[in-house]
Design a protein around this motif. Structure first.
Motif, short mmCIF file in Angstrom:
data_model
loop_
_atom_site.label_atom_id
_atom_site.label_comp_id
_atom_site.label_asym_id
_atom_site.label_seq_id
_atom_site.Cartn_x
_atom_site.Cartn_y
_atom_site.Cartn_z
N THR A 95 5.01 -3.92 -9.51
CA THR A 95 4.22 -3.13 -10.46
C THR A 95 3.23 -2.16 -9.82
O THR A 95 2.33 -2.58 -9.09
N PRO A 96 3.39 -0.85 -10.09
CA PRO A 96 2.34 0.12 -9.77
C PRO A 96 1.36 0.21 -10.95
O PRO A 96 1.42 -0.61 -11.87
N GLY A 97 0.48 1.20 -10.91
CA GLY A 97 -0.49 1.37 -12.00
C GLY A 97 -1.56 0.29 -11.98
O GLY A 97 -2.03 -0.17 -13.02
N VAL A 102 0.86 -1.19 0.00
CA VAL A 102 0.00 0.00 0.00
C VAL A 102 0.89 1.25 0.00
O VAL A 102 1.76 1.40 0.87
N ALA A 103 0.70 2.12 -1.01
CA ALA A 103 1.50 3.35 -1.13
C ALA A 103 0.97 4.41 -0.18
O ALA A 103 -0.17 4.89 -0.34
N LEU A 104 1.78 4.76 0.81
CA LEU A 104 1.36 5.79 1.78
C LEU A 104 1.70 7.17 1.22
O LEU A 104 2.65 7.82 1.65
N ASP A 105 0.93 7.60 0.22
CA ASP A 105 1.21 8.89 -0.41
C ASP A 105 0.50 10.01 0.35
O ASP A 105 -0.53 10.53 -0.09
N PHE A 106 1.05 10.35 1.51
CA PHE A 106 0.49 11.39 2.38
C PHE A 106 1.59 12.37 2.73
O PHE A 106 2.78 12.08 2.61
N VAL A 149 2.04 -2.51 -6.20
CA VAL A 149 1.98 -1.26 -5.44
C VAL A 149 0.64 -0.61 -5.72
O VAL A 149 0.32 -0.29 -6.87
N ILE A 150 -0.16 -0.43 -4.68
CA ILE A 150 -1.50 0.14 -4.86
C ILE A 150 -1.69 1.29 -3.89
O ILE A 150 -1.49 1.13 -2.68
N GLY A 151 -2.05 2.47 -4.42
CA GLY A 151 -2.27 3.63 -3.57
C GLY A 151 -3.74 3.94 -3.41
O GLY A 151 -4.45 3.35 -2.59
N ARG A 152 -4.22 4.88 -4.23
CA ARG A 152 -5.56 5.45 -4.04
C ARG A 152 -6.72 4.46 -3.98
O ARG A 152 -7.65 4.69 -3.19
N ASP A 183 -5.05 9.41 -12.30
CA ASP A 183 -4.19 9.88 -13.39
C ASP A 183 -3.39 8.74 -14.01
O ASP A 183 -2.51 8.98 -14.83
N GLN A 184 -3.68 7.50 -13.65
CA GLN A 184 -2.95 6.37 -14.23
C GLN A 184 -3.55 6.05 -15.60
O GLN A 184 -4.76 5.89 -15.72
N ALA A 185 -2.70 5.96 -16.62
CA ALA A 185 -3.20 5.72 -17.97
C ALA A 185 -3.13 4.23 -18.32
O ALA A 185 -4.12 3.60 -18.66
N LEU A 212 11.54 5.76 -16.09
CA LEU A 212 10.34 6.33 -15.48
C LEU A 212 9.19 6.25 -16.48
O LEU A 212 9.36 6.60 -17.66
N THR A 213 8.02 5.81 -16.02
CA THR A 213 6.91 5.65 -16.96
C THR A 213 6.38 6.99 -17.46
O THR A 213 5.59 7.04 -18.40
N SER A 214 6.82 8.07 -16.85
CA SER A 214 6.42 9.41 -17.32
C SER A 214 7.18 9.81 -18.59
O SER A 214 6.83 10.80 -19.23
O1 C5P Z 1 -2.55 5.83 -6.16
P1 C5P Z 1 -1.83 4.91 -7.11
O2 C5P Z 1 -2.26 3.46 -7.01
O3 C5P Z 1 -1.80 5.40 -8.52
O4 C5P Z 1 -0.32 4.95 -6.55
C1 C5P Z 1 0.71 4.25 -7.17
C2 C5P Z 1 2.02 4.49 -6.46
O5 C5P Z 1 3.07 3.97 -7.27
C3 C5P Z 1 2.37 5.95 -6.22
O6 C5P Z 1 3.14 6.01 -5.02
C4 C5P Z 1 3.22 6.31 -7.42
O7 C5P Z 1 4.13 7.33 -7.16
C5 C5P Z 1 3.95 5.00 -7.67
N1 C5P Z 1 4.41 4.80 -9.05
C6 C5P Z 1 3.56 4.83 -10.15
N2 C5P Z 1 4.04 4.62 -11.42
C7 C5P Z 1 5.32 4.38 -11.59
C8 C5P Z 1 6.20 4.35 -10.50
C9 C5P Z 1 5.70 4.55 -9.25
O8 C5P Z 1 2.37 5.05 -10.00
N3 C5P Z 1 5.75 4.15 -12.81
#
Ligand code: C5P
Length: 232
Positions: A176-178, A8-12, A207-210, A188-190, A118-120
């Motif tokens: 894996t996030p996203g 769980v991503a603690l994005d706080f 990795v799961i945040g929101r 904002d995840q595409a 970076l996926t950005s």
């Molecule tokens: O809220 P959400 O599930 O989108 O959060 C995903 C987490 O993974 C955030 O902490 C974000 O910064 C991280 N992350 C991501 N994409 C990446 C690398 C890291 O969303 N390519």
């Protein structure tokens, strides 16, 4: 559950917000990720406290510097008792090796993974900074370098997992996030995948945040995801 697959991503931005959520979770069911925002805002004491509460903590600070500095930062992170930490593969072979060697002499060695691209960044962004051949090729090359240097795995998109699992073998960690459960908001995840898709194609940890942190009942949201990925 001895090795929970959900991180769980603690994005706080504050200890209070983070601890309010953590109090509703359970270290038997999930791990936690502390990233730059929370770490810079609150410092290492929170990380140590989460470890004391029994959580496996992934310290997501993506170190990228000269080998000596990164090795020292990795040792400092290990002293906090974190379960996993990461560096940028673009730091190169000497930096990756120095990071791994620094952790080898720590008592309970944290796992060490690398961020490849970076996926950005789009292919055009990479070309602008001198990386030709596109993101896919760069991810493949940097994941190979990461494995050659003895690191445990990489962070990657769920869409890259199947190919990387074939290339890097069964023991390499693919984190894996996203990830978005079928019913959840994309935010904002595409390029997203469901938890089940990610695990089925070979992801080691999600990795799961929101979808969890912003849910009205975070524990229920986590449990629904755990049910979704229970492939037994
Ligand atoms: O809220 P959400 O599930 O989108 O959060 C995903 C987490 O993974 C955030 O902490 C974000 O910064 C991280 N992350 C991501 N994409 C990446 C690398 C890291 O969303 N390519």
């Amino acid at each position: 559950m001895s090795d929970p697959r959900i991180i769980v991503a603690l994005d706080f931005a504050s200890v209070e917000e983070a601890q309010t959520l953590v109090a509703r979770l359970d270290p038997a069911h999930c791990k936690l990720k502390v990233g730059k925002e929370l770490f810079v805002a609150t410092g290492p004491a929170l990380v140590a406290n989460l470890v004391d509460q029994g959580y496996d903590v992934f310290l997501d600070l993506k170190f990228h510097d000269i080998p000596h500095t990164v090795a020292a930062a990795c040792r400092a992170a290990a002293k906090l008792g974190v379960w996993m930490l990461n560096v940028h593969a673009l730091g190169g072979r000497a930096m990756l090796s120095a990071a791994r060697e620094a952790l080898e002499i720590t008592p309970s060695r944290p796992r060490l993974i690398a961020v490849t691209v970076l996926t950005s960044l789009q292919d055009a962004d990479l070309a602008e900074v001198g990386i030709s051949g596109g993101a896919q090729q760069a991810v493949s090359r940097l994941s190979q370098l990461t494995q050659d240097c003895g690191l445990d795995g990489i962070v990657c998109s769920a869409h890259e997992v199947a190919a990387l699992r074939r290339e890097r073998g069964k023991d390499f960690l693919l984190v894996t996030p996203g990830i978005r459960p079928a019913q959840a908001e994309r935010g904002d995840q595409a390029r997203i995948a469901t938890p089940r898709e990610a695990i089925q194609t070979g992801a080691s940890y999600l990795v799961i945040g929101r979808p969890i942190t912003q849910a009205p009942d975070p524990l229920a949201a986590l449990e629904a995801i755990l049910q979704e990925i229970d492939l037994t």
